[in-house]
Design a protein around this motif. Structure first.
Motif, PDB file in Angstrom:
ATOM      1  N   GLU A 160       5.208   5.656 -27.840  1.00  0.00           N
ATOM      2  CA  GLU A 160       6.069   6.455 -28.724  1.00  0.00           C
ATOM      3  C   GLU A 160       5.636   6.311 -30.186  1.00  0.00           C
ATOM      4  O   GLU A 160       5.739   7.250 -30.968  1.00  0.00           O
ATOM      5  CB  GLU A 160       7.559   6.097 -28.525  1.00  0.00           C
ATOM      6  N   VAL A 210      13.638   8.899 -27.388  1.00  0.00           N
ATOM      7  CA  VAL A 210      14.737   7.919 -27.401  1.00  0.00           C
ATOM      8  C   VAL A 210      15.260   7.674 -25.989  1.00  0.00           C
ATOM      9  O   VAL A 210      15.467   6.526 -25.561  1.00  0.00           O
ATOM     10  CB  VAL A 210      15.858   8.381 -28.360  1.00  0.00           C
ATOM     11  N   SER A 268      12.788   5.632 -24.002  1.00  0.00           N
ATOM     12  CA  SER A 268      12.804   4.243 -24.454  1.00  0.00           C
ATOM     13  C   SER A 268      14.033   3.505 -23.911  1.00  0.00           C
ATOM     14  O   SER A 268      13.935   2.378 -23.421  1.00  0.00           O
ATOM     15  CB  SER A 268      12.807   4.235 -25.985  1.00  0.00           C
ATOM     16  N   VAL A 279      11.909   3.571 -32.274  1.00  0.00           N
ATOM     17  CA  VAL A 279      13.019   3.499 -31.328  1.00  0.00           C
ATOM     18  C   VAL A 279      14.003   2.356 -31.574  1.00  0.00           C
ATOM     19  O   VAL A 279      14.997   2.228 -30.864  1.00  0.00           O
ATOM     20  CB  VAL A 279      12.500   3.428 -29.869  1.00  0.00           C
TER      21      VAL A 279
END
Ligand code: KIV
Ligand code: ZN
Length: 510
Positions: free
Chosen positions: A241, A266, A269, A287
């Motif tokens: 990410e 998000v 994650s 994140v």
């Protein structure tokens, strides 16, 4: 703009993080979310490593339709054939085969001469290329290997059929400038390199995994490998990410594109964090919970006047604002099912019904149920499917500091055991009682607690790490009551170890 492939190895290198032990259905949930995130290749596991991994890879290969599914293999014919059995149902199967090329690995680990390493690599790639449309070959510990030896072996494995050449920084040793130079050297000196894609795979031992990956992109690699939240062996792998957002925000510098949908970051994650039991540090780039928090007055003032003063990434870009919808008491099955699908939860009818029941119970205690609550409930409900189950918990605690706990658990064979014990506090009393009920020593090495959302009615999530029967596993438990969540997390970790042992038993008997 050039397009680069994103190769996710959360389910393989990421799962190699200490204590992470995912169930097959959890791997499938992560795989579905990775597909939604838009990765080009997902490494689903290491089929020859255990029966459990084989079955999980096979299921993912069957279910995932929009990206290539890869499996890892050592350089043995048996590993390759096992990987093919697991992957042959995939839309685009890929074999990821590796062999170490550094002097230290060849001499001490493999006990092979360099020419034997070349022969083994060529023989295995040739064998694999008979089945797999794409064979990716990795020179393990490439960054501590002799560059001219790499030139020689890479040329030969390409002639044997390798279509992707990965040069991993296995021990996280390289500097960005050096790693970029290695790729340029290989491109300049391997005569048939135009027939293969080059790939970078970085570990974070010196905290340089993302920087090294970006340097490799700058040096022209065609594929980048990493994991969600940077989980992986030791200090972990490059965080996908972080790379993805760096490429998007600094398109002017890197001049490359990916097929990733950044608005899924998000969610992906959070799912990985919950299922692996590995929390994301609050200050983690992109994140972390504080990634968009502005604390100082000067910064707050600036952001209120123009967000770009201190915010180079917009929260919307990574999917933070899409997380606003809340469900509550009046939400029905249909709305709940839709939300589960959006969250990437693939549930059969039984699992859905159980989750819906848990959701309805929660709405009696909590007015607004968020995505995080649903994810927490889903991972909790799924974790209860096998093994020991908590049936009753009673705690009495007074100001003398001694707590007494009584628990009743149902064992995997269906029998019920009831035990009581004391402890210095409630959690210690519970864990002592559970240990007594299991009649075996359990070492608790980590205990962490967090809430899904803010507010008094938030769900408690407890994460533990335990050692039992010589195995280490993370466990998690979710409840509106902290002590119940603590008991559940302990049993979840034990159940993961039991499942692992069952698969090991099957593997030795088959
Ligand atoms: O880091 C590494 O070298 C690996 C190999 C298996 C490619 O993960
Ligand atoms: Zn690795």
């Amino acid at each position: 703009m050039r397009n680069i492939d994103v190769f996710d190895t959360t389910l393989r290198d990421g799962e190699q993080s200490a204590g992470v032990n995912l169930h097959a259905h959890e791997k499938l949930e992560i795989a579905s979310q990775l597909e939604r995130f838009g990765v080009d290749i997902m490494e689903a596991g290491f089929p020859a490593s255990s029966r459990g991994d084989f079955l999980a890879v096979q299921e993912i290969a069957k279910q995932i339709k929009n990206c290539s599914v890869a499996g890892l293999a050592r350089s043995t014919i048996q590993d390759i054939d096992t990987a093919w059995e697991a992957l042959k149902g995939a839309v685009e199967p890929r074999l990821h085969i590796f062999l170490a090329t550094s002097p230290i690995h060849m001499q001490y680990k493999l006990r092979m001469q360099p020419h034997e390493v070349v022969e083994a690599a060529v023989q295995c790639v040739r064998h694999a290329a008979q089945y797999f449309p794409v064979v990716e070959w990795s020179a393990e510990d490439a960054t501590r290997s002799d560059w001219d030896f790499l030139v020689q072996i890479v040329e030969q494995v390409i002639n044997a059929g390798a279509k992707v050449i990965n040069l991993p920084d296995t021990v996280g040793y390289a500097s960005p400038e050096e790693y970029a130079r290695l790729f340029r050297y290989i491109r300049e000196h391997v005569p048939n390199i135009h027939r293969a894609k080059l790939s970078a795979h970085c570990h974070d031992d010196l905290g340089l995994a993302v920087a090294n990956s970006l340097a490799a992109i700058d040096a022209g690699v065609d594929q980048i490998e990493g994991t969600i939240n940077g989980i992986g062996e030791r200090a972990g792998n490059a965080s996908l990410e972080e790379i993805a957002v760096a490429l998007a925000i600094r398109k002017d510098v890197y001049q490359v594109e990916t097929n990733l949908d950044l608005s899924q970051i998000v969610l992906t994650s959070r799912l990985v964090s919950k299922l692996t039991g590995m929390p994301v540090p609050p200050n983690k780039a992109v994140v972390g919970a504080n990634a968009f928090a502005h604390e100082s007055g000067i910064h707050q003032d600036g952001v209120l006047k123009n967000a770009l003063t201190y915010e180079i990434i917009s929260p919307e870009m990574v999917g933070l604002s899409s997380n606003q919808m809340v469900l509550g008491k009046h939400s029905g099955r249909h709305a709940f099912r839709e939300r589960c699908l959006e969250l990437g939860l693939r549930l059969d009818d039984t699992a859905f019904n159980e989750l819906f029941k848990a959701f309805k119970e929660l709405t009696e205690k909590k007015k607004e149920v968020t995505d995080d609550d649903i994810l927490a409930l889903a991972t909790d409900v799924a974790g209860q499917q096998n093994g020991y189950e908590l049936q009753l918990l009673h705690i009495s605690y007074g100001s003398n500091g001694v707590a007494t706990s009584t628990v009743e658990i149902r064992k995997p064979d269906g029998s019920v055991v009831r035990e009581a014990a004391t402890g210095q506090g409630s959690v210690e009393a519970i864990y002592r009682t559970l240990e007594r009920a299991l009649s075996e020593r359990v070492v608790l090495s980590d205990y962490r607690i967090q809430s899904t959302t803010s507010g008094k009615d938030a769900l408690a999530e407890v994460y533990v790490k335990v050692k039992y029967h010589g195995h280490v596993a993370n466990g998690r438990g979710v409840d509106s009551d902290v002590l119940l969540a603590s008991a559940k997390s302990f049993l979840d970790a034990i159940n993961r170890i039991i499942l692992k042992e069952q698969f090991e038993l099957i593997a030795t008997n088959s």
